[in-house]
Design a protein around this motif. Structure first.
Motif, PDB file in Angstrom:
ATOM      1  N   HIS A 199       0.978  -1.205  -0.016  1.00 36.78           N
ATOM      2  CA  HIS A 199       0.054  -0.126   0.022  1.00 36.78           C
ATOM      3  C   HIS A 199       0.899   1.435   0.061  1.00 36.78           C
ATOM      4  CE1 HIS A 199      -4.084   1.822   1.283  1.00 36.78           C
ATOM      5  NE2 HIS A 199      -3.414   2.521   0.999  1.00 36.78           N
TER       6      HIS A 199
ATOM      7  N   GLU B 272      -3.614   2.263   5.500  1.00 34.30           N
ATOM      8  CA  GLU B 272      -3.559   0.903   4.794  1.00 34.30           C
ATOM      9  C   GLU B 272      -4.861   0.176   5.296  1.00 34.30           C
ATOM     10  OE1 GLU B 272      -1.661   1.789   7.345  1.00 34.30           O
ATOM     11  OE2 GLU B 272      -0.740   0.156   8.406  1.00 34.30           O
ATOM     12  N   SER B 273      -5.182  -0.981   4.439  1.00 36.23           N
ATOM     13  CA  SER B 273      -6.155  -1.687   4.668  1.00 36.23           C
ATOM     14  C   SER B 273      -5.918  -2.902   5.644  1.00 36.23           C
ATOM     15  CB  SER B 273      -6.810  -2.477   3.537  1.00 36.23           C
ATOM     16  OG  SER B 273      -5.676  -3.473   3.164  1.00 36.23           O
TER      17      SER B 273
ATOM     18  N   GLN C 220     -11.113   2.716   9.195  1.00 37.41           N
ATOM     19  CA  GLN C 220     -11.094   2.867   7.798  1.00 37.41           C
ATOM     20  C   GLN C 220     -11.754   1.557   7.361  1.00 37.41           C
ATOM     21  OE1 GLN C 220     -10.385   5.286   5.713  1.00 37.41           O
ATOM     22  NE2 GLN C 220      -9.224   6.719   6.910  1.00 37.41           N
TER      23      GLN C 220
ATOM     24  N   GLU D  22     -11.637   0.554   4.161  1.00 39.93           N
ATOM     25  CA  GLU D  22     -11.251   0.201   2.696  1.00 39.93           C
ATOM     26  C   GLU D  22     -10.399  -1.115   2.967  1.00 39.93           C
ATOM     27  OE1 GLU D  22      -7.055   1.440  -0.147  1.00 39.93           O
ATOM     28  OE2 GLU D  22      -7.341   2.028   1.939  1.00 39.93           O
ATOM     29  N   THR D  23     -10.828  -2.040   1.902  1.00 41.62           N
ATOM     30  CA  THR D  23     -10.502  -3.489   1.819  1.00 41.62           C
ATOM     31  C   THR D  23      -9.428  -3.833   0.836  1.00 41.62           C
ATOM     32  OG1 THR D  23     -12.256  -4.078   0.402  1.00 41.62           O
ATOM     33  CG2 THR D  23     -12.926  -4.041   2.782  1.00 41.62           C
TER      34      THR D  23
END
Length: 308
Positions: free
Chosen positions: A198, A207-208, A303, A305-306
């Protein structure tokens, strides 16, 4: 949404709590595999699957968690200390980097080395107690009821009574030799891999979860592979007691006798189990740690995000 990465954390309380969550997640997720690793290292008892079947059939699944109270009880302090010292040392070893930027890879490696050496002072007695409990099986307890250990406090009291404070720190030298370089690889691999998976996340901290899991897992694998023979020697030194007379007189003696009796392969026995455990445990540790910091610094916001 902005996230404060660990190098921007300004509260010892938050580091303490986040490190505790990470450590607890690591111990619970990987302890059964750690028990199998210890039994593989101590004797030529077969494969991990063979030992697993034997333990479950003769002692029950609970035996895989025997001795967990000792590391679990100390894990909050240990992990808080590790992450806090790492945050300080990674800056101290390369002060040329701005405080607004993440530590350099040089600072990360040297900070990890120093952290591993310092944390051995806390880890040595805990691992000594844990190893003694993990190697005790039901048949031993029945034959040596007077000498069998009922729990970590019983083990600690018996060791201290028979061997004193020096006995509690048996294996300190080999633990330092193992942990200093392994933590160097550990933190460097984590920081490097998360940035590769990332780009820019070391500075943004966005980051995920998948990145945390994979980076943490690979960091754990790297740290174990680089020091595994030393861990085998450490286990054998800490497993022996003074009654009867100890089989090994020191690190070099343990190395020579182990190789002479069982060949060089003994130094890598249980590596597969250790690597599998390392990936699971350290993925859990870094994920729990990072997410705890997000919650603590962002009032519970995380977060979603994945993607890597």
């Amino acid at each position: 949404m902005e996230f404060w990465p660990e190098f921007l954390a300004s509260s010892w309380g938050r580091e303490f709590v986040a490190g505790g969550f990470g450590g607890i997640a690591g111990v619970v997720s990987g302890y059964p595999l750690d028990t199998l690793r210890i039994r593989q290292q101590q004797s030529n008892a077969g494969s991990a699957f063979g030992i697993l079947r034997n333990v479950i059939s003769t002692e029950g699944p609970a035996a895989l968690y025997r001795g967990m109270c000792a590391p679990l009880a100390s894990v909050t302090v240990q992990n808080a200390m590790v992450f806090q010292i790492y945050a300080v040392l990674s800056r101290a070893f390369d002060s040329s980097v701005s405080s607004k930027d993440p530590p350099s890879y040089k600072g990360v490696a040297l900070g990890g080395f120093g952290t591993g050496a310092l944390q051995s002072l806390l880890l040595t007695p805990v691992e000594l107690v844990k190893i003694r409990l993990q190697l005790q099986n039901n048949s031993y307890a029945k034959l040596h009821e007077a000498d069998s250990h009922k729990g970590p406090i019983s083990v600690a009291k018996r060791i201290f009574k028979a061997e004193g404070l020096r006995g509690m720190y048996r294996g300190l030298t080999i633990t330092v030799l193992r942990d200093a370089p392994s933590h160097c690889f550990y933190f460097w691999t984590y920081e490097y891999m998360r940035e590769q998976l990332h780009p820019g996340c070391r500075k943004s901290g966005q980051e995920s979860v998948k990145t945390m899991l994979v980076s943490g897992g690979l960091a754990g694998v790297a740290s174990w592979v680089c020091c595994y023979p030393l861990d085998v020697i450490k286990t054998r030194l800490q497993a022996q007691s003074l009654s009867p007379l100890p089989k090994y007189t020191g690190i070099v003696d343990c190395f020579r006798k182990s190789v002479k009796e069982e060949g060089y392969r003994v130094l890598w026995r249980g590596l597969g189990t250790a690597v599998a455990r390392a990936f699971v445990v350290n993925g859990a540790i870094f994920s729990a740690y990072e997410m705890a910091l997000r919650c603590l610094f962002n009032n519970g916001s995380i977060q979603t995000e994945t993607a890597i």
